[in-house]
Enzyme design. Structure first.
Site, PDB file in Angstrom:
ATOM      1  N   CYS A 108       0.859  -1.184   0.000  1.00 52.50           N
ATOM      2  CA  CYS A 108       0.000   0.000   0.000  1.00 52.50           C
ATOM      3  C   CYS A 108       0.898   1.237   0.000  1.00 52.50           C
ATOM      4  O   CYS A 108       1.822   1.339   0.806  1.00 52.50           O
ATOM      5  CB  CYS A 108      -0.913   0.007   1.221  1.00 52.50           C
ATOM      6  N   CYS A 319      -0.900   4.812  12.999  1.00 55.91           N
ATOM      7  CA  CYS A 319      -1.292   3.950  11.873  1.00 55.91           C
ATOM      8  C   CYS A 319      -0.378   4.170  10.685  1.00 55.91           C
ATOM      9  O   CYS A 319      -0.171   5.294  10.248  1.00 55.91           O
ATOM     10  CB  CYS A 319      -2.704   4.261  11.397  1.00 55.91           C
TER      11      CYS A 319
HETATM   12  N1  SAH Z   1      -2.974  -4.961   6.778  1.00 58.69           N
HETATM   13  C1  SAH Z   1      -4.152  -4.700   7.583  1.00 58.69           C
HETATM   14  C2  SAH Z   1      -3.795  -4.421   9.031  1.00 58.69           C
HETATM   15  C3  SAH Z   1      -3.057  -3.112   9.247  1.00 58.69           C
HETATM   16  S1  SAH Z   1      -4.190  -1.946   9.864  1.00 58.69           S
HETATM   17  C4  SAH Z   1      -4.919  -3.538   6.992  1.00 58.69           C
HETATM   18  O1  SAH Z   1      -4.349  -2.805   6.178  1.00 58.69           O
HETATM   19  O2  SAH Z   1      -6.092  -3.376   7.317  1.00 58.69           O
HETATM   20  C5  SAH Z   1      -3.358  -0.440   9.673  1.00 58.69           C
HETATM   21  C6  SAH Z   1      -4.317   0.638   9.211  1.00 58.69           C
HETATM   22  O3  SAH Z   1      -3.604   1.891   9.061  1.00 58.69           O
HETATM   23  C7  SAH Z   1      -4.870   0.310   7.847  1.00 58.69           C
HETATM   24  O4  SAH Z   1      -6.194   0.748   7.738  1.00 58.69           O
HETATM   25  C8  SAH Z   1      -3.966   1.129   6.958  1.00 58.69           C
HETATM   26  O5  SAH Z   1      -4.512   1.358   5.716  1.00 58.69           O
HETATM   27  C9  SAH Z   1      -3.813   2.391   7.764  1.00 58.69           C
HETATM   28  N2  SAH Z   1      -2.674   3.202   7.343  1.00 58.69           N
HETATM   29  C10 SAH Z   1      -1.601   2.802   6.623  1.00 58.69           C
HETATM   30  N3  SAH Z   1      -0.748   3.818   6.426  1.00 58.69           N
HETATM   31  C11 SAH Z   1      -1.308   4.887   7.036  1.00 58.69           C
HETATM   32  C12 SAH Z   1      -0.871   6.240   7.192  1.00 58.69           C
HETATM   33  N4  SAH Z   1       0.273   6.648   6.703  1.00 58.69           N
HETATM   34  N5  SAH Z   1      -1.678   7.072   7.892  1.00 58.69           N
HETATM   35  C13 SAH Z   1      -2.845   6.632   8.422  1.00 58.69           C
HETATM   36  N6  SAH Z   1      -3.272   5.370   8.317  1.00 58.69           N
HETATM   37  C14 SAH Z   1      -2.518   4.504   7.625  1.00 58.69           C
END
Ligand code: SAH
Length: 325
Positions: A108, A319
Site C-alpha cells: 500500500c 497507523c
Molecule cells: N494490513 C491490515 C492491518 C493493518 S491496519 C490492513 O491494512 O487493514 C493499519 C491501518 O492503518 C490500515 O487501515 C492502513 O490502511 C492504515 N494506514 C496505513 N498507512 C497509514 C498512514 N500513513 N496514515 C494513516 N493510516 C494509515
C-alpha cells in the site's frame, strides 16, 4: 511464551497435565517471570527458566509518546523485527495494537510497513507475547490487529491468538481484526469465526480505479467482491463492519468522493472511521476542514462516521508508521 515447547518440557518431566494451564494463567495475568508462579514447585520454576524462554520476543527498544502511547520494538529469535503499540485513552481504555507479520508483503503506497522488507508470518506465541509485554505493566482491555502485516495472510495463528486474548483481559467483542480485503482469508473468517470478534476493512477509495493506484492488492480482489463478503459477515454475524479510510489531500478527500462512498456503503452494514494521514513521506494529509466536510457528507447519508484520534505520531507509532525504525 512458546506454549508448545512448554508442553513438551512438562511432559518430558512427567508433570501433571494441569501444569501447562497453571503456567499460562500466571503469564496471562502479567507476572514477569517463572519465579512468581508460587504454586509451582521451586525446582520446576528454576528448570523452566533455563529451558523455556519466558517470552518468544526480545525487547529491543521502547519509546513513549507525549500522549502516553508506547511503542515496543521486538526481535524474534531469528532476528525479525516486530512492533506493537499500547494506546492509553483518557476514558481509561487501554488498547494494544498487534502485528501479525514481521513487515508486510503488500505494498500500500501510503503505508510505511509496506516499504520495509517482508520477514515472515508470526507464530501464535509471538503474537500473544506482544500483548503480554504490555500486560506486565498494566491491565489491557482492547486489541486491534492493526500493526505490521496482513492478518488474513496469517489467519490460523491470528485466530488462535485472538481466541486466547480473553485470558489476558481482552474480550472478543473488544478485539478487531483489520484487513486490506484479502479474500481467501476473509471468506474463511466470515464462514468459520463464531466468536464475536470484530472486522475492519481498509477501504481508502470509493472506486476500483483509485483504490488500485493506492493499494496494488485491489488488482487481485476487486472492491465489489470484498464488500459483498463484508455484507455476508453482517448477515451472518449481525455485527457492523468498520471501514477505515485514510484521508489523503487531493487524492481521495473530495466531496464527490464522499458522495460516491456514501452510495457504495450500506449504512446498516458499515461504520466509517476516517483516519488522518500520518506522514510516511508519500502523500499529504487532508486539512481538518476537508475531513469535516467529508464527514458531513457521509453523516447526511446516515452513514455512521467517526474521525480516528491520532496517537503516538511523535514516536512514529501511529497507523501506517510501523517500519521497525
Ligand atoms: N494490513 C491490515 C492491518 C493493518 S491496519 C490492513 O491494512 O487493514 C493499519 C491501518 O492503518 C490500515 O487501515 C492502513 O490502511 C492504515 N494506514 C496505513 N498507512 C497509514 C498512514 N500513513 N496514515 C494513516 N493510516 C494509515
Amino acid at each position: 511464551m512458546d506454549r508448545a515447547l512448554l508442553q513438551r518440557r512438562l511432559t518430558e518431566r512427567g508433570e501433571p497435565a494441569y501444569r501447562a494451564e497453571q503456567v499460562w494463567d500466571w503469564a496471562a495475568r502479567g507476572v514477569t517471570g517463572y519465579s512468581q508462579m508460587t504454586n509451582l514447585p521451586g525446582e520446576l520454576r528454576t528448570e523452566l527458566e533455563g529451558e523455556v524462554p519466558f517470552s518468544t520476543l526480545e525487547l529491543e527498544r521502547e519509546a513513549k509518546a507525549s500522549d502516553g502511547t508506547v511503542k515496543a520494538l521486538f526481535r524474534t529469535q531469528g532476528g525479525h523485527a516486530v512492533e506493537a503499540v499500547l494506546m492509553r485513552f483518557r476514558d481509561g481504555r487501554r488498547s494494544v495494537c498487534l502485528s501479525s507479520q514481521s513487515g508486510c508483503p503488500l505494498t500500500c503506497r501510503f503505508c510505511a510497513t509496506g516499504q520495509m522488507r517482508f520477514g515472515r508470518n508470526l507464530t501464535v506465541s509471538e503474537i500473544l507475547d506482544q500483548a503480554l509485554h504490555f500486560r506486565r505493566t498494566e491491565p489491557i482491555d482492547h486489541a486491534v490487529f492493526m500493526g505490521m502485516g496482513e492478518p488474513m495472510l496469517n489467519l490460523e495463528p491470528v485466530l488462535e491468538a485472538a481466541r486466547a486474548l480473553p485470558d489476558v483481559g481482552i474480550t472478543w467483542r473488544r478485539t478487531t481484526i483489520s484487513t486490506v480485503g484479502w479474500l481467501p482469508g476473509l471468506r474463511r473468517f466470515v464462514d468459520e469465526v463464531e466468536e464475536p470478534i470484530r472486522l475492519a476493512f481498509s477501504l481508502h477509495a470509493p472506486t476500483d480505479e483509485l483504490r488500485g493506484e493506492l493499494m496494488p492488492v485491489n488488482e487481485r480482489f476487486p472492491l465489489a467482491d470484498v464488500l459483498a463478503e463484508c455484507s455476508r459477515y453482517f448477515e451472518l454475524r449481525r455485527r457492523k463492519v468498520f471501514v477505515e479510510y485514510v484521508m489523503l489531500r487531493g487524492v481521495n478527500d473530495r466531496v464527490e468522493q464522499a458522495r460516491a462512498l456514501a452510495k457504495l456503503l450500506d449504512p446498516r452494514v458499515f461504520k466509517v472511521n476516517l483516519i488522518p494521514y500520518n506522514p510516511t513521506g508519500m502523500y499529504e494529509g487532508s486539512s481538518p476542514k476537508a475531513i469535516a466536510a467529508f464527514k458531513n457528507v457521509l453523516g447526511s447519508a446516515r452513514l455512521p462516521v467517526t474521525v480516528r484520534l491520532t496517537r503516538g505520531r511523535d514516536i512514529a507509532a501511529a497507523c501506517g508508521q510501523l517500519a521497525a525504525g
